[in-house]
Design an enzyme around this catalytic site. Structure first.
Site, PDB file in Angstrom:
ATOM      1  N   TYR A 123       0.838  -1.208   0.000  1.00 17.93           N
ATOM      2  CA  TYR A 123       0.000   0.000   0.000  1.00 17.93           C
ATOM      3  C   TYR A 123       0.870   1.253   0.000  1.00 17.93           C
ATOM      4  CZ  TYR A 123      -3.252   3.402   2.261  1.00 17.93           C
ATOM      5  OH  TYR A 123      -4.017   4.491   2.606  1.00 17.93           O
ATOM      6  N   VAL A 169      -8.479  -0.223  12.815  1.00 17.38           N
ATOM      7  CA  VAL A 169      -8.477  -0.532  14.252  1.00 17.38           C
ATOM      8  C   VAL A 169      -9.705   0.014  14.995  1.00 17.38           C
ATOM      9  CG1 VAL A 169      -6.995   1.446  14.880  1.00 17.38           C
ATOM     10  CG2 VAL A 169      -7.063  -0.550  16.351  1.00 17.38           C
ATOM     11  N   GLY A 224       0.139  -3.867  21.130  1.00 12.03           N
ATOM     12  CA  GLY A 224      -0.485  -2.536  20.938  1.00 12.03           C
ATOM     13  C   GLY A 224       0.491  -1.398  21.159  1.00 12.03           C
ATOM     14  N   GLN A 245       2.371   3.629  17.884  1.00 21.84           N
ATOM     15  CA  GLN A 245       1.806   4.913  18.304  1.00 21.84           C
ATOM     16  C   GLN A 245       1.183   5.643  17.117  1.00 21.84           C
ATOM     17  OE1 GLN A 245       5.605   5.741  20.530  1.00 21.84           O
ATOM     18  NE2 GLN A 245       4.227   7.154  21.570  1.00 21.84           N
ATOM     19  N   ASP A 267       4.521  -3.283  11.122  1.00 21.35           N
ATOM     20  CA  ASP A 267       3.818  -2.034  11.409  1.00 21.35           C
ATOM     21  C   ASP A 267       4.756  -0.829  11.424  1.00 21.35           C
ATOM     22  OD1 ASP A 267       1.600  -0.537  11.870  1.00 21.35           O
ATOM     23  OD2 ASP A 267       1.025  -1.551  13.721  1.00 21.35           O
TER      24      ASP A 267
HETATM   25  N1  LIG Z   1      -9.113   7.525   6.730  1.00 22.93           N
HETATM   26  C1  LIG Z   1      -7.821   7.722   6.996  1.00 22.93           C
HETATM   27  O1  LIG Z   1      -7.419   8.005   8.124  1.00 22.93           O
HETATM   28  C2  LIG Z   1      -6.814   7.595   5.886  1.00 22.93           C
HETATM   29  C3  LIG Z   1      -5.480   7.411   6.249  1.00 22.93           C
HETATM   30  C4  LIG Z   1      -4.536   7.326   5.251  1.00 22.93           C
HETATM   31  C5  LIG Z   1      -4.907   7.465   3.931  1.00 22.93           C
HETATM   32  N2  LIG Z   1      -6.206   7.647   3.596  1.00 22.93           N
HETATM   33  C6  LIG Z   1      -6.529   7.760   2.166  1.00 22.93           C
HETATM   34  O2  LIG Z   1      -7.627   8.633   1.967  1.00 22.93           O
HETATM   35  C7  LIG Z   1      -8.454   8.142   0.898  1.00 22.93           C
HETATM   36  C8  LIG Z   1      -9.875   7.932   1.369  1.00 22.93           C
HETATM   37  O3  LIG Z   1      -9.881   7.109   2.529  1.00 22.93           O
HETATM   38  P1  LIG Z   1     -11.213   6.641   3.253  1.00 22.93           P
HETATM   39  O4  LIG Z   1     -10.866   6.448   4.679  1.00 22.93           O
HETATM   40  O5  LIG Z   1     -12.330   7.507   2.874  1.00 22.93           O
HETATM   41  O6  LIG Z   1     -11.387   5.196   2.568  1.00 22.93           O
HETATM   42  P2  LIG Z   1     -12.740   4.390   2.247  1.00 22.93           P
HETATM   43  O7  LIG Z   1     -12.344   2.978   2.021  1.00 22.93           O
HETATM   44  O8  LIG Z   1     -13.769   4.669   3.272  1.00 22.93           O
HETATM   45  O9  LIG Z   1     -13.211   5.033   0.874  1.00 22.93           O
HETATM   46  C9  LIG Z   1     -12.655   4.726  -0.367  1.00 22.93           C
HETATM   47  C10 LIG Z   1     -13.805   4.707  -1.369  1.00 22.93           C
HETATM   48  O10 LIG Z   1     -13.256   4.511  -2.667  1.00 22.93           O
HETATM   49  C11 LIG Z   1     -14.144   3.693  -3.387  1.00 22.93           C
HETATM   50  N3  LIG Z   1     -13.389   3.124  -4.490  1.00 22.93           N
HETATM   51  C12 LIG Z   1     -12.379   2.225  -4.445  1.00 22.93           C
HETATM   52  N4  LIG Z   1     -11.886   2.017  -5.675  1.00 22.93           N
HETATM   53  C13 LIG Z   1     -12.605   2.805  -6.513  1.00 22.93           C
HETATM   54  C14 LIG Z   1     -12.568   3.059  -7.889  1.00 22.93           C
HETATM   55  N5  LIG Z   1     -11.679   2.452  -8.700  1.00 22.93           N
HETATM   56  N6  LIG Z   1     -13.457   3.935  -8.414  1.00 22.93           N
HETATM   57  C15 LIG Z   1     -14.360   4.586  -7.628  1.00 22.93           C
HETATM   58  N7  LIG Z   1     -14.430   4.385  -6.303  1.00 22.93           N
HETATM   59  C16 LIG Z   1     -13.563   3.516  -5.751  1.00 22.93           C
HETATM   60  C17 LIG Z   1     -14.656   2.686  -2.378  1.00 22.93           C
HETATM   61  O11 LIG Z   1     -15.908   2.117  -2.794  1.00 22.93           O
HETATM   62  C18 LIG Z   1     -14.788   3.550  -1.124  1.00 22.93           C
HETATM   63  O12 LIG Z   1     -16.105   4.064  -0.992  1.00 22.93           O
HETATM   64  C19 LIG Z   1      -7.778   6.873   0.398  1.00 22.93           C
HETATM   65  O13 LIG Z   1      -6.959   7.201  -0.687  1.00 22.93           O
HETATM   66  C20 LIG Z   1      -6.917   6.444   1.550  1.00 22.93           C
HETATM   67  O14 LIG Z   1      -5.809   5.699   1.118  1.00 22.93           O
HETATM   68  C21 LIG Z   1      -7.167   7.688   4.553  1.00 22.93           C
END
Ligand SMILES: NC(=O)c1ccc[n+]([C@@H]2O[C@H](COP(=O)([O-])OP(=O)(O)OC[C@H]3O[C@@H](n4cnc5c(N)ncnc54)[C@H](O)[C@@H]3O)[C@@H](O)[C@H]2O)c1
Length: 364
Positions: free
Chosen positions: A163, A214, A234, A237, A316
């Site tokens: 990833y 988590v 766990g 951090q 991790d």
């Molecule tokens: N939430 C966090 O704390 C966090 C942390 C690090 C990175 N991110 C990044 O932020 C972004 C959004 O994260 P999130 O927490 O909302 O994730 P999420 O999994 O809740 O949402 C991702 C959405 O993308 C959609 N999706 C996946 N592949 C697709 C495609 N090819 N076309 C259209 N839709 C597609 C999924 O159906 C899902 O609804 C991601 O890129 C993620 O890597 C989030």
């Protein structure tokens, strides 16, 4: 302002849509096969949902015609669940790199502003974790600075890094298009956004039985009266930031494009640092408060190994302490919500959505 939002139906996308559509003045074209978290916007005339993945046959032509007319393209589409990085490595690499590649190319072709969600996992493990002795007294060895900190991944056999590596390559592709073709960009590296609608509770709402991130794992354990499972003690951090604070940052980016463009931003909250064991403790205390059932204070927490929990090839990140001075200086953004408030709001949401009226408690 005309916005394209890919992955608009997920956790972050749903909150960004809430903010922008409630405020008004935005026309948003979104792509996501899932609409459960954004149901209330489906009848909004300023929102147009394409219920497809961006890589569905024929979809790219439609995306291209929308990108050509857009002011900004938000890319949120991803597989971003740690339980899948080592168990679905190919899907993880494709979703976070190859499926995004044509979108980046289109933004470059039309010189459109691409706001792409990366991850703090691109930093990998800290220098501190590789050096002998305790090096956490020196912030230079663990603080994460967008434009300076080296990105350190583990070996290929630890597929956990699929990833982070795919996200890093996407960042490099975007950066190169800016340098060679003048494509404007903003890269956001989120550090553990927490809030309602994050992930899913396995088996509810027609969701799969997989392993979510988590927060939802611990929440599922509390809702199902099963022990909370602590992976490898766990000790990792994390800093946790409210989704509402994070959306404030995105709103400021749209308000001040000149400050936001061609920058990489950490978005997190330095004041909300906990290790995962402390998070489990805080969550069971918070759940006791929410339910009024004080026995949750002693909800069982059991130890497991990453190999048992996530399978082979898991490793991790030890610590993620973001330097936030770029977001503060350029955008005037500072997160305000303390961890206790974030957990109370988030866990109350899950409780209201999913707690069954009569629960049998497991004993500690
Ligand atoms: N939430 C966090 O704390 C966090 C942390 C690090 C990175 N991110 C990044 O932020 C972004 C959004 O994260 P999130 O927490 O909302 O994730 P999420 O999994 O809740 O949402 C991702 C959405 O993308 C959609 N999706 C996946 N592949 C697709 C495609 N090819 N076309 C259209 N839709 C597609 C999924 O159906 C899902 O609804 C991601 O890129 C993620 O890597 C989030």
């Amino acid at each position: 302002m005309r916005i394209i939002m890919l992955g608009c139906g997920g956790f972050i996308g749903s909150h960004l849509l809430d903010r922008l559509l409630d405020e008004g003045g935005f026309e948003i074209h979104g792509w996501d096969p899932s609409d459960r978290k954004i149901a209330r916007h489906l009848t909004n005339p300023n929102f147009h949902l394409h219920r497809n993945t961006t890589n569905s046959p024929g979809e790219l032509a439609e995306i291209e015609s929308e990108i050509a007319q857009a002011d900004v393209v938000f890319n949120l589409a991803a597989i971003c669940n740690p339980a899948e990085y080592n168990t679905r490595p190919l899907d993880t690499i494709y979703a976070n790199l190859f499926d995004i590649y044509p979108i980046v190319e289109l933004c470059a072709k039309y010189k459109k502003w691409l706001v792409s969600f990366s991850t703090s996992e691109v930093y990998g493990r800290t220098l501190s974790s590789y050096l002998p002795g305790d090096n956490y007294s020196n912030p230079d060895f663990y603080e994460l600075r967008e434009d300076e900190t080296p990105l350190i991944m583990g070996p290929i056999s630890n597929q956990r890094w699929t990833y982070a590596c795919a996200k890093q390559m996407t960042e490099r592709l975007i950066y190169a298009h800016n340098q060679e073709n003048g494509m404007p960009f903003t890269i956001i590296r989120p550090l553990n956004f927490f809030g309602p609608k994050m992930d899913y509770i396995p088996g509810r709402d027609g969701s799969s039985d997989g392993v979510p991130r988590v927060l939802a794992c611990f929440m599922t354990a509390l809702l199902d009266n099963k022990p909370m499972q602590l992976v490898d003690g766990g000790l990792a951090q994390r800093t946790i930031v409210s989704i509402h604070d994070a959306v404030d940052a995105m709103r400021l980016m749209l308000k001040f494009p000149d400050k936001a463009q061609n920058q990489i931003f950490n978005i997190g909250n330095r004041n909300n640092e906990v290790n995962i064991a402390e998070l489990a403790e805080l969550m069971r205390l918070t759940y006791a408060k929410i339910t009024g059932d004080l026995s949750y204070k002693n909800h069982p927490i059991v130890n497991t190994t990453s190999k048992q929990f996530y399978g082979e090839g898991y490793e991790d990140c030890d610590r993620r302490m973001p330097d936030l001075s770029k977001a503060e200086t350029l955008l005037g953004w500072t997160p305000t919500k303390p961890l206790a408030e974030v957990l109370l709001e988030t866990m109350s949401y899950y409780h209201q959505q999913y707690a069954s009226p009569v629960q049998e408690k497991v004993s500690a």
